[in-house]
Write a protein that holds these residues in place. Structure first.
Motif, PDB file in Angstrom:
ATOM      1  N   ILE A  20      83.021  71.895  63.400  1.00  0.00           N
ATOM      2  CA  ILE A  20      83.307  72.619  64.630  1.00  0.00           C
ATOM      3  C   ILE A  20      82.297  72.121  65.658  1.00  0.00           C
ATOM      4  CG2 ILE A  20      83.355  74.873  65.763  1.00  0.00           C
ATOM      5  CD1 ILE A  20      83.964  76.120  63.049  1.00  0.00           C
ATOM      6  N   THR A  21      82.782  71.596  66.773  1.00  0.00           N
ATOM      7  CA  THR A  21      81.920  71.055  67.806  1.00  0.00           C
ATOM      8  C   THR A  21      82.192  71.792  69.123  1.00  0.00           C
ATOM      9  OG1 THR A  21      83.405  69.359  68.713  1.00  0.00           O
ATOM     10  CG2 THR A  21      82.235  68.820  66.667  1.00  0.00           C
ATOM     11  N   PRO A  22      81.462  71.510  70.176  1.00  0.00           N
ATOM     12  CA  PRO A  22      81.743  72.166  71.450  1.00  0.00           C
ATOM     13  C   PRO A  22      83.152  71.890  71.975  1.00  0.00           C
ATOM     14  CG  PRO A  22      79.546  71.233  71.482  1.00  0.00           C
ATOM     15  CD  PRO A  22      80.202  70.757  70.219  1.00  0.00           C
ATOM     16  N   THR A  23      83.799  70.805  71.496  1.00  0.00           N
ATOM     17  CA  THR A  23      85.134  70.454  71.999  1.00  0.00           C
ATOM     18  C   THR A  23      86.233  70.517  70.943  1.00  0.00           C
ATOM     19  OG1 THR A  23      84.712  68.103  71.586  1.00  0.00           O
ATOM     20  CG2 THR A  23      84.169  68.956  73.784  1.00  0.00           C
ATOM     21  N   PHE A  24      85.858  70.609  69.672  1.00  0.00           N
ATOM     22  CA  PHE A  24      86.861  70.641  68.589  1.00  0.00           C
ATOM     23  C   PHE A  24      86.611  71.864  67.698  1.00  0.00           C
ATOM     24  CE2 PHE A  24      88.401  69.698  64.339  1.00  0.00           C
ATOM     25  CZ  PHE A  24      89.673  69.228  64.603  1.00  0.00           C
ATOM     26  N   LEU A  48      88.629  73.434  69.887  1.00  0.00           N
ATOM     27  CA  LEU A  48      88.979  74.088  71.144  1.00  0.00           C
ATOM     28  C   LEU A  48      89.937  73.252  71.991  1.00  0.00           C
ATOM     29  CD1 LEU A  48      88.497  76.474  73.103  1.00  0.00           C
ATOM     30  CD2 LEU A  48      86.564  75.168  74.031  1.00  0.00           C
ATOM     31  N   LEU A  49      89.692  71.949  72.080  1.00  0.00           N
ATOM     32  CA  LEU A  49      90.518  71.081  72.923  1.00  0.00           C
ATOM     33  C   LEU A  49      91.579  70.327  72.135  1.00  0.00           C
ATOM     34  CD1 LEU A  49      87.822  69.584  75.340  1.00  0.00           C
ATOM     35  CD2 LEU A  49      89.238  71.629  75.621  1.00  0.00           C
ATOM     36  N   GLY A  50      91.818  70.728  70.897  1.00  0.00           N
ATOM     37  CA  GLY A  50      92.841  70.063  70.097  1.00  0.00           C
ATOM     38  C   GLY A  50      92.498  68.595  69.885  1.00  0.00           C
ATOM     39  N   PRO A  51      93.499  67.686  69.965  1.00  0.00           N
ATOM     40  CA  PRO A  51      93.243  66.261  69.737  1.00  0.00           C
ATOM     41  C   PRO A  51      92.198  65.678  70.686  1.00  0.00           C
ATOM     42  CG  PRO A  51      95.600  66.706  69.734  1.00  0.00           C
ATOM     43  CD  PRO A  51      94.929  67.966  70.194  1.00  0.00           C
ATOM     44  N   PHE A  52      92.107  66.227  71.900  1.00  0.00           N
ATOM     45  CA  PHE A  52      91.116  65.713  72.847  1.00  0.00           C
ATOM     46  C   PHE A  52      89.689  66.005  72.383  1.00  0.00           C
ATOM     47  CE2 PHE A  52      94.928  66.268  75.476  1.00  0.00           C
ATOM     48  CZ  PHE A  52      95.024  65.003  76.034  1.00  0.00           C
ATOM     49  N   GLY A  53      89.555  66.949  71.472  1.00  0.00           N
ATOM     50  CA  GLY A  53      88.244  67.238  70.925  1.00  0.00           C
ATOM     51  C   GLY A  53      87.701  66.125  70.052  1.00  0.00           C
ATOM     52  N   ALA A  54      88.564  65.175  69.683  1.00  0.00           N
ATOM     53  CA  ALA A  54      88.118  64.021  68.889  1.00  0.00           C
ATOM     54  C   ALA A  54      87.449  62.961  69.751  1.00  0.00           C
ATOM     55  CB  ALA A  54      89.301  63.410  68.137  1.00  0.00           C
ATOM     56  N   ILE A  55      87.520  63.097  71.079  1.00  0.00           N
ATOM     57  CA  ILE A  55      86.851  62.141  71.961  1.00  0.00           C
ATOM     58  C   ILE A  55      85.346  62.367  71.855  1.00  0.00           C
ATOM     59  CG2 ILE A  55      86.521  61.407  74.347  1.00  0.00           C
ATOM     60  CD1 ILE A  55      89.382  62.352  74.903  1.00  0.00           C
TER      61      ILE A  55
END
Length: 281
Positions: free
Chosen positions: A211-215, A217-224
């Protein structure tokens, strides 16, 4: 200064170039490495190296231009971006060899990443594969922290985990390959781990799913990956030849050398954290 639209344009071009090769049928060597695919992926890697992560590399003169060598580095970042940036740093230094990097088996089960990893030089991590690569005089990148390294919580970033049972030392002793210690600063911030999703990890057969600040939460974009600033430092070679190949069977010697290498890399990591002066500046 490159504007946001320029970054998006260059990234799109890089992804398109890599995607065209990924969809094609091209020749590979026995390890799955495809130099044509690697060349097509170069714009993407250059974008990440120069503009996204703004990598500074030092000590590349320590890496041999020919013959076998074992590059031993700290590890973070879920996917093997650290290996890709190490290889890019070596190419920028005029080292035209194609390094191979050992990757945990679970990464080859990711349908959207496994082919790209293999064609860019990734090889399933095993002592047998590492031994054969060194016997073929490759540059081989290994990350002895393994899953423990990429799975560290944010509070333990840049604190190197144990280097297992020292298998990389045995390989260096048996093959006469010098060990090149390498410190990577920046990879810990690309996916800051705040927690875990064990159910998702089990689904993908992964050792963990962060679990990261973006995943997620942002779905596939959280993998960036986040645009942290990186430093990669290659240290002076460690020549184990005086110990002899028979030392590979001496557990005390193997563990002592492994701990020495870990301590050197840890010191290099701390030095480069100071030199970096900020994770995202």
């Amino acid at each position: 200064m490159i504007g946001p639209f320029g970054l998006v344009r260059d990234l799109r071009r890089a992804l398109d170039a890599a995607g065209r090769r990924l969809r094609g049928d091209y020749e590979e060597d026995e390890w799955g490495y495809d130099p044509s695919f690697a060349a097509a992926a170069e714009p993407l890697l250059s974008f990440l190296y120069d503009r996204w992560w703004r990598v500074t590399a030092t000590g590349t003169e320590h890496v041999p231009r020919d013959g076998r060598a074992l590059l031993v580095a700290n590890h973070a970042g879920v996917l093997p971006w650290d290996a890709a940036m190490m290889a890019t740093a070596l190419r920028r230094a005029g080292i035209t060899r194609d390094p191979r990097f050992l990757v945990l088996d679970w990464a080859f089960g990711l349908p959207w990443a496994s082919v790209a990893i293999r064609r860019n030089g990734g090889v399933p991590a095993s002592p047998y594969n590492a031994l054969r690569l060194l016997q073929q005089d490759h540059l081989v990148m290994v990350f002895p922290e393994g899953a423990k390294g990429v799975g560290k919580p944010w509070s333990e970033r840049y604190r190197l985990q144990r280097f297992g049972r020292g298998g990389f030392v045995e390989l260096a002793l048996r093959t006469g390959a010098p060990i090149i210690p390498c410190a990577i600063v920046g990879s810990e911030e690309i996916y800051p781990k705040l927690g875990e999703l064990p159910g998702v990890a089990k689904l993908f057969g992964a050792p963990y799913m962060p679990i990261t600040p973006t995943f997620p939460l942002l779905g596939p974009f959280g993998a960036i990956p986040l645009p942290s600033r990186w430093r990669i430092a290659f240290g002076a070679p460690i020549d184990l030849a005086p110990l002899g190949a028979e030392a590979a069977d001496d557990r005390a010697t193997v563990l002592e050398v492994a701990e020495d290498v870990r301590a050197r890399i840890q010191s290099m990591v701390y030095d480069n954290l100071i030199e970096r002066q900020g994770a995202f500046r």
